[in-house]
Write a protein that holds these residues in place. Sequence first.
Motif, PDB file in Angstrom:
ATOM      1  N   ALA A 152      32.108  23.702  25.336  1.00  0.00           N
ATOM      2  CA  ALA A 152      32.093  22.581  24.393  1.00  0.00           C
ATOM      3  C   ALA A 152      32.835  23.005  23.135  1.00  0.00           C
ATOM      4  N   VAL A 153      33.228  22.014  22.334  1.00  0.00           N
ATOM      5  CA  VAL A 153      34.074  22.288  21.173  1.00  0.00           C
ATOM      6  C   VAL A 153      33.526  21.591  19.936  1.00  0.00           C
ATOM      7  N   VAL A 154      33.593  22.301  18.811  1.00  0.00           N
ATOM      8  CA  VAL A 154      33.296  21.718  17.501  1.00  0.00           C
ATOM      9  C   VAL A 154      34.597  21.629  16.718  1.00  0.00           C
ATOM     10  N   LEU A 155      34.900  20.444  16.199  1.00  0.00           N
ATOM     11  CA  LEU A 155      36.102  20.226  15.401  1.00  0.00           C
ATOM     12  C   LEU A 155      35.680  19.865  13.986  1.00  0.00           C
TER      13      LEU A 155
ATOM     14  N   LYS B 192      23.901  20.186  21.595  1.00  0.00           N
ATOM     15  CA  LYS B 192      22.908  20.328  22.665  1.00  0.00           C
ATOM     16  C   LYS B 192      22.765  19.026  23.444  1.00  0.00           C
ATOM     17  N   GLU B 193      22.825  17.888  22.737  1.00  0.00           N
ATOM     18  CA  GLU B 193      22.762  16.590  23.415  1.00  0.00           C
ATOM     19  C   GLU B 193      23.963  16.396  24.334  1.00  0.00           C
ATOM     20  N   LYS B 194      25.148  16.720  23.829  1.00  0.00           N
ATOM     21  CA  LYS B 194      26.364  16.563  24.614  1.00  0.00           C
ATOM     22  C   LYS B 194      26.353  17.481  25.843  1.00  0.00           C
ATOM     23  N   LEU B 195      25.926  18.719  25.651  1.00  0.00           N
ATOM     24  CA  LEU B 195      25.890  19.669  26.765  1.00  0.00           C
ATOM     25  C   LEU B 195      24.866  19.241  27.809  1.00  0.00           C
ATOM     26  N   ALA B 196      23.748  18.709  27.358  1.00  0.00           N
ATOM     27  CA  ALA B 196      22.721  18.252  28.304  1.00  0.00           C
ATOM     28  C   ALA B 196      23.241  17.090  29.149  1.00  0.00           C
ATOM     29  N   LYS B 197      23.958  16.163  28.531  1.00  0.00           N
ATOM     30  CA  LYS B 197      24.522  15.032  29.253  1.00  0.00           C
ATOM     31  C   LYS B 197      25.604  15.496  30.234  1.00  0.00           C
ATOM     32  N   ALA B 198      26.363  16.503  29.826  1.00  0.00           N
ATOM     33  CA  ALA B 198      27.451  16.987  30.678  1.00  0.00           C
ATOM     34  C   ALA B 198      26.935  17.665  31.938  1.00  0.00           C
ATOM     35  N   THR B 199      25.742  18.242  31.860  1.00  0.00           N
ATOM     36  CA  THR B 199      25.194  18.964  33.019  1.00  0.00           C
ATOM     37  C   THR B 199      24.181  18.145  33.807  1.00  0.00           C
ATOM     38  N   SER B 200      23.869  16.936  33.316  1.00  0.00           N
ATOM     39  CA  SER B 200      22.858  16.121  34.010  1.00  0.00           C
ATOM     40  C   SER B 200      23.481  15.307  35.143  1.00  0.00           C
TER      41      SER B 200
END
Length: 293
Positions: free
Chosen positions: A203-206, A285-293
């Motif tokens: 994941a990336v933070v900009l 954490k929300e984005k990563l959870a959605k990406a792996t669900s």
Amino acid sequence: MSILVNKDTKLLVQGITGRDGQFHAGRMKEYGTNIVAGTSPGKGGQEVNGIPVFDTVSDAVKKTGANTSIIFVPAAFAADAILEASYAGIDLVIAISEGVPIQDMIRVNSIIKQNGTKLIGPNCPGLITPDEALVGILPGMIFKKGNIGLMSRSGTLTYEVVNMLTMNGLGQSTVVGIGGDPVAGLYYQEILEMYENDPETEAVVLIGEIGGDAEEQAAEYIAQHMTKPVVSFIAGQTAPPGKRMGHAGAIISSGAGTAEEKIKAFAKANVPVAKEPSEIPGLLKEKLAKATS
């Protein structure tokens, strides 16, 4: 794999005998960065912190195999230092120098692109791949090895956000401070592509700021090309028109470059924008959870 720098980086420090060059060469070496040489015209044959000093970049490259350079020279000489490294065959140049004239950078960018040299900066804090290589002035103790890529126009915001990520158990793959000047080297789109292709980055933070349209261009690139989650923060969300925020590139003019425009662009690209830096770990954490669900 990380991006741009790693344990195999062979670093050259241009301006190593100056105050800043000596100090930060010592810190980078202490972190574990493989510094193979330094340069300072007329001082070849000396050593600084056990690092051999050469008169020219060309000599240093020939004798040490240096492939990356970091520049600690006054702004008036920074452009020539970048070009010297590029013509000597250096693959990646990190220019820390602040106050480099825009006209110099316009000239330099066209030349180094022809030479195939990558540039980070000028007026930047550098970059780090935690536990492998620190190339710049970043405080190494706050970084933690992990899978979050981060890039930022602001040095101090980089440190603040990285510290929050680390405290929340979110380590970093590579963190890049691209600098806040209006004319610089690698910018959001090029680095986003590197993160997208890096298997160690999930994941990336900009981190952006008011002024210019780089964030809008990044949002368009994300929408079209990125498969990995991206979250953002825009500094200067309450700044009035015409306000300068310390960076030459962070100026709103004629209504362009506002935080509102940038936030709208990211919303269209499905990139959440934190209202405060402290919100970034939670959004990730929300984005990563959605990406792996």
